[in-house]
Design a protein around this motif. Structure first.
Motif, short mmCIF file in Angstrom:
data_model
loop_
_atom_site.label_atom_id
_atom_site.label_comp_id
_atom_site.label_asym_id
_atom_site.label_seq_id
_atom_site.Cartn_x
_atom_site.Cartn_y
_atom_site.Cartn_z
N GLU A 34 -18.89 7.08 -0.43
CA GLU A 34 -18.35 8.13 -1.32
C GLU A 34 -17.31 7.55 -2.27
O GLU A 34 -17.29 7.89 -3.45
CB GLU A 34 -17.70 9.25 -0.48
CG GLU A 34 -18.68 10.04 0.33
CD GLU A 34 -18.94 11.41 -0.26
OE1 GLU A 34 -18.34 11.75 -1.29
OE2 GLU A 34 -19.77 12.11 0.32
N PHE A 37 -19.11 5.48 -4.90
CA PHE A 37 -19.79 6.38 -5.85
C PHE A 37 -18.80 6.82 -6.93
O PHE A 37 -19.08 6.73 -8.12
CB PHE A 37 -20.35 7.58 -5.09
CG PHE A 37 -20.98 8.64 -5.95
CD1 PHE A 37 -22.27 8.48 -6.44
CD2 PHE A 37 -20.29 9.80 -6.26
CE1 PHE A 37 -22.85 9.46 -7.23
CE2 PHE A 37 -20.86 10.78 -7.04
CZ PHE A 37 -22.15 10.61 -7.53
N THR A 38 -17.63 7.27 -6.50
CA THR A 38 -16.61 7.72 -7.45
C THR A 38 -16.12 6.57 -8.33
O THR A 38 -15.96 6.72 -9.54
CB THR A 38 -15.43 8.36 -6.69
OG1 THR A 38 -15.93 9.45 -5.91
CG2 THR A 38 -14.36 8.87 -7.64
N THR A 52 -26.40 7.49 -8.23
CA THR A 52 -26.78 8.33 -7.09
C THR A 52 -26.15 7.80 -5.80
O THR A 52 -25.90 6.60 -5.66
CB THR A 52 -28.30 8.39 -6.90
OG1 THR A 52 -28.82 7.07 -6.78
CG2 THR A 52 -28.97 9.12 -8.05
N THR A 54 -27.26 8.09 -1.84
CA THR A 54 -28.32 8.54 -0.93
C THR A 54 -28.00 8.08 0.48
O THR A 54 -27.19 7.19 0.70
CB THR A 54 -29.70 7.99 -1.35
OG1 THR A 54 -29.65 6.56 -1.34
CG2 THR A 54 -30.11 8.49 -2.72
N THR A 64 -31.00 12.30 -1.31
CA THR A 64 -29.92 12.26 -2.29
C THR A 64 -28.80 13.21 -1.87
O THR A 64 -29.04 14.40 -1.66
CB THR A 64 -30.44 12.62 -3.69
OG1 THR A 64 -31.46 11.69 -4.05
CG2 THR A 64 -29.33 12.59 -4.72
N LEU A 65 -27.59 12.67 -1.77
CA LEU A 65 -26.41 13.46 -1.45
C LEU A 65 -25.65 13.87 -2.71
O LEU A 65 -25.13 14.98 -2.79
CB LEU A 65 -25.47 12.67 -0.53
CG LEU A 65 -26.06 12.21 0.80
CD1 LEU A 65 -25.05 11.36 1.55
CD2 LEU A 65 -26.50 13.40 1.62
N LYS A 66 -25.57 12.94 -3.67
CA LYS A 66 -24.87 13.21 -4.92
C LYS A 66 -25.57 12.48 -6.05
O LYS A 66 -26.19 11.43 -5.84
CB LYS A 66 -23.42 12.71 -4.86
CG LYS A 66 -22.55 13.46 -3.90
CD LYS A 66 -21.12 12.97 -3.99
CE LYS A 66 -20.23 13.80 -3.08
NZ LYS A 66 -18.83 13.44 -3.25
N ARG A 67 -25.43 13.04 -7.25
CA ARG A 67 -26.01 12.42 -8.45
C ARG A 67 -25.06 12.66 -9.60
O ARG A 67 -24.50 13.75 -9.73
CB ARG A 67 -27.36 13.05 -8.75
CG ARG A 67 -28.05 12.47 -9.96
CD ARG A 67 -29.36 13.22 -10.23
NE ARG A 67 -30.11 12.63 -11.29
CZ ARG A 67 -29.89 12.82 -12.59
NH1 ARG A 67 -28.91 13.61 -12.98
NH2 ARG A 67 -30.62 12.24 -13.50
N TRP A 68 -24.87 11.62 -10.42
CA TRP A 68 -24.08 11.78 -11.65
C TRP A 68 -24.94 11.32 -12.81
O TRP A 68 -25.52 10.25 -12.73
CB TRP A 68 -22.80 10.95 -11.58
CG TRP A 68 -21.96 11.20 -12.81
CD1 TRP A 68 -20.97 12.10 -12.94
CD2 TRP A 68 -22.11 10.59 -14.09
NE1 TRP A 68 -20.47 12.07 -14.22
CE2 TRP A 68 -21.17 11.15 -14.95
CE3 TRP A 68 -22.96 9.61 -14.60
CZ2 TRP A 68 -21.04 10.78 -16.28
CZ3 TRP A 68 -22.85 9.24 -15.93
CH2 TRP A 68 -21.88 9.83 -16.74
N ASP A 70 -24.63 15.41 -12.73
CA ASP A 70 -25.30 16.39 -11.87
C ASP A 70 -25.84 17.57 -12.66
O ASP A 70 -26.35 18.51 -12.09
CB ASP A 70 -24.38 16.87 -10.75
CG ASP A 70 -23.14 17.59 -11.26
OD1 ASP A 70 -22.92 17.62 -12.47
OD2 ASP A 70 -22.39 18.11 -10.42
N LEU A 81 -15.80 16.01 -13.67
CA LEU A 81 -15.31 14.86 -12.90
C LEU A 81 -13.92 14.41 -13.32
O LEU A 81 -13.25 13.72 -12.60
CB LEU A 81 -16.28 13.69 -13.03
CG LEU A 81 -17.62 13.92 -12.32
CD1 LEU A 81 -18.60 12.84 -12.70
CD2 LEU A 81 -17.43 13.96 -10.83
#
Length: 82
Positions: A34, A37-38, A52, A54, A64-68, A70, A81
């Motif tokens: 996480e 990702f940020t 992404t 995942t 997929t948990l997060k996507r930018w 989004d 963001l």
């Protein structure tokens, strides 16, 4: 007595930089993934980049948990963001 199975989870962050170029990183810690990702959003975000996060459990397919970004409009996702 029941056997307890420990699931192996691998978290991947992927930055699709161009059609043919991507970079990935894998971690077993969701917290680390996480954070990466940020960080990658801050480092690599621009209109043509997709980032992404995942997870794979026990070698299964990625989820997929997060996507930018989004949202279909990159500007709206970027605004949330900041």
């Amino acid at each position: 007595m029941t056997e307890q199975h420990t699931h192996v989870r691998t978290f991947e962050v992927r930055a699709q930089l161009t059609k043919d170029a991507a970079m990935t990183g894998e971690w077993t810690s969701e917290t680390t993934a996480e954070r990466k990702f940020t960080e990658w959003i801050g480092l690599y975000a621009r209109d043509d980049v997709v980032i992404t996060l995942t997870v794979r459990t026990d070698g299964g397919p990625p989820v997929t948990l997060k996507r930018w970004p989004d949202a279909p409009q990159g500007g709206q996702a970027r605004a949330r963001l900041r």
